[in-house]
Design a protein around this motif. Sequence first.
Motif, short mmCIF file in Angstrom:
data_model
loop_
_atom_site.label_atom_id
_atom_site.label_comp_id
_atom_site.label_asym_id
_atom_site.label_seq_id
_atom_site.Cartn_x
_atom_site.Cartn_y
_atom_site.Cartn_z
N LEU A 170 0.69 -1.46 -0.19
CA LEU A 170 0.15 0.30 0.08
C LEU A 170 0.76 0.97 -0.22
O LEU A 170 0.92 1.82 -0.63
CB LEU A 170 -1.13 -0.28 1.33
CG LEU A 170 -1.77 -1.55 1.15
CD1 LEU A 170 -2.59 -1.31 2.01
CD2 LEU A 170 -2.39 -0.70 0.19
N LEU A 171 1.75 1.35 1.16
CA LEU A 171 3.37 2.68 0.77
C LEU A 171 3.59 2.60 -0.61
O LEU A 171 3.66 3.54 -1.40
CB LEU A 171 3.84 1.87 1.64
CG LEU A 171 3.25 2.39 3.24
CD1 LEU A 171 4.83 1.58 3.59
CD2 LEU A 171 3.15 3.48 3.36
N TRP A 172 4.35 1.68 -1.43
CA TRP A 172 4.09 1.74 -2.69
C TRP A 172 3.38 2.02 -2.93
O TRP A 172 3.74 2.37 -4.20
CB TRP A 172 4.65 -0.02 -3.19
CG TRP A 172 5.48 0.17 -4.45
CD1 TRP A 172 6.38 0.77 -4.82
CD2 TRP A 172 4.88 0.12 -5.70
NE1 TRP A 172 6.93 0.63 -6.07
CE2 TRP A 172 5.42 -0.07 -6.76
CE3 TRP A 172 3.29 -0.54 -6.10
CZ2 TRP A 172 5.02 -0.23 -8.64
CZ3 TRP A 172 2.89 -1.60 -7.05
CH2 TRP A 172 3.86 -0.54 -8.39
N VAL A 173 2.19 1.78 -3.68
CA VAL A 173 0.87 2.23 -4.36
C VAL A 173 1.18 3.42 -4.12
O VAL A 173 0.50 4.63 -5.94
CB VAL A 173 -0.70 1.05 -4.19
CG1 VAL A 173 -1.46 2.13 -5.00
CG2 VAL A 173 -0.46 0.50 -5.18
N MET A 174 0.53 4.09 -2.84
CA MET A 174 0.86 5.52 -2.68
C MET A 174 2.23 7.13 -2.79
O MET A 174 1.34 7.79 -2.97
CB MET A 174 0.55 5.73 -1.35
CG MET A 174 -0.85 5.27 -0.48
SD MET A 174 -1.05 5.94 0.89
CE MET A 174 0.13 6.04 2.22
N LEU B 66 1.13 6.55 -6.78
CA LEU B 66 0.55 7.68 -6.81
C LEU B 66 0.00 9.29 -6.57
O LEU B 66 -0.08 10.21 -7.82
CB LEU B 66 -1.24 7.91 -6.10
CG LEU B 66 -2.01 6.35 -5.96
CD1 LEU B 66 -3.44 6.51 -5.72
CD2 LEU B 66 -2.66 6.58 -7.68
N ASP B 67 1.53 8.96 -6.30
CA ASP B 67 2.13 10.79 -5.69
C ASP B 67 2.37 11.28 -6.97
O ASP B 67 2.60 12.25 -6.64
CB ASP B 67 2.95 10.64 -4.27
CG ASP B 67 1.55 11.30 -2.77
OD1 ASP B 67 1.02 11.17 -2.50
OD2 ASP B 67 2.71 10.18 -2.05
N ALA B 68 3.67 10.56 -6.93
CA ALA B 68 4.53 10.59 -8.58
C ALA B 68 3.85 10.83 -9.45
O ALA B 68 4.56 11.50 -10.27
CB ALA B 68 4.79 9.27 -8.71
N MET B 69 2.95 11.05 -9.26
CA MET B 69 1.99 11.14 -10.99
C MET B 69 1.02 12.20 -11.00
O MET B 69 0.87 13.66 -11.76
CB MET B 69 0.57 10.02 -10.99
CG MET B 69 0.98 8.44 -11.28
SD MET B 69 -0.49 7.67 -11.96
CE MET B 69 0.36 6.58 -12.16
N GLY B 70 1.21 12.93 -9.41
CA GLY B 70 0.71 14.06 -9.37
C GLY B 70 -0.99 14.16 -9.48
O GLY B 70 -1.65 13.39 -9.41
N LEU C 265 -3.62 1.89 -12.29
CA LEU C 265 -3.44 0.59 -12.87
C LEU C 265 -2.87 0.02 -13.33
O LEU C 265 -1.71 -1.31 -12.53
CB LEU C 265 -4.94 -0.13 -13.79
CG LEU C 265 -6.64 0.45 -13.18
CD1 LEU C 265 -7.64 -0.96 -13.52
CD2 LEU C 265 -6.55 -1.23 -11.59
N PRO C 266 -1.68 0.40 -14.90
CA PRO C 266 -1.05 -0.03 -15.38
C PRO C 266 0.62 -0.19 -14.46
O PRO C 266 1.26 -0.86 -14.28
CB PRO C 266 -0.58 0.58 -16.12
CG PRO C 266 -1.74 0.98 -16.86
CD PRO C 266 -2.77 1.50 -15.52
N THR C 267 0.15 0.87 -13.20
CA THR C 267 1.71 0.64 -11.97
C THR C 267 1.57 -0.64 -11.20
O THR C 267 2.03 -0.29 -10.53
CB THR C 267 1.79 2.36 -11.62
OG1 THR C 267 0.62 2.37 -10.62
CG2 THR C 267 1.69 3.20 -13.04
N VAL C 268 0.26 -0.72 -10.92
CA VAL C 268 -0.17 -1.44 -9.51
C VAL C 268 -0.12 -3.03 -9.96
O VAL C 268 0.35 -3.62 -10.27
CB VAL C 268 -1.43 -1.40 -9.55
CG1 VAL C 268 -1.64 -2.34 -8.08
CG2 VAL C 268 -1.70 0.23 -8.64
#
Length: 120
Positions: free
Chosen positions: A97-101, A104-108, A117-120
């Motif tokens: 979950l920390l990695w997913v967050m 998401l932060d990196a996408m802005g 979805l493609p990054t998860v």
Amino acid sequence: MDAKIFADFIQKFEAEVSIRNGGEMVWLLMDNSSTHKIPNFLGATAENWNGGGYWVRGFSYGCLRVAFLPPNTTALVQPMDAGIIRAFKAHFRRFHLLWVMSQLDAMGEGVSADKVLPTV
């Protein structure tokens, strides 16, 4: 572990047990792993024992009696395994979950499900 390594272990274990116990019978309980095969090439004898209404499969080799636990019972007779697995899953879930967050932060701004979805 493969069947050859298991057979080597049984052979060495039986030799050690025979020396320590003067050839007295010793029982070894093992889980029902697919690699725990009866080592026929050692001259082991396949056996089934009646354990209080339950048939237990295993084998005899020298002074050693190896009994395999029935399938899907390891967690019942080894509750510590269940606790360790639960703790590992909790840590992994938190890490994931920390990695997913962080993704998401990196996408802005303007993050949509199509981008996530493609990054998860």
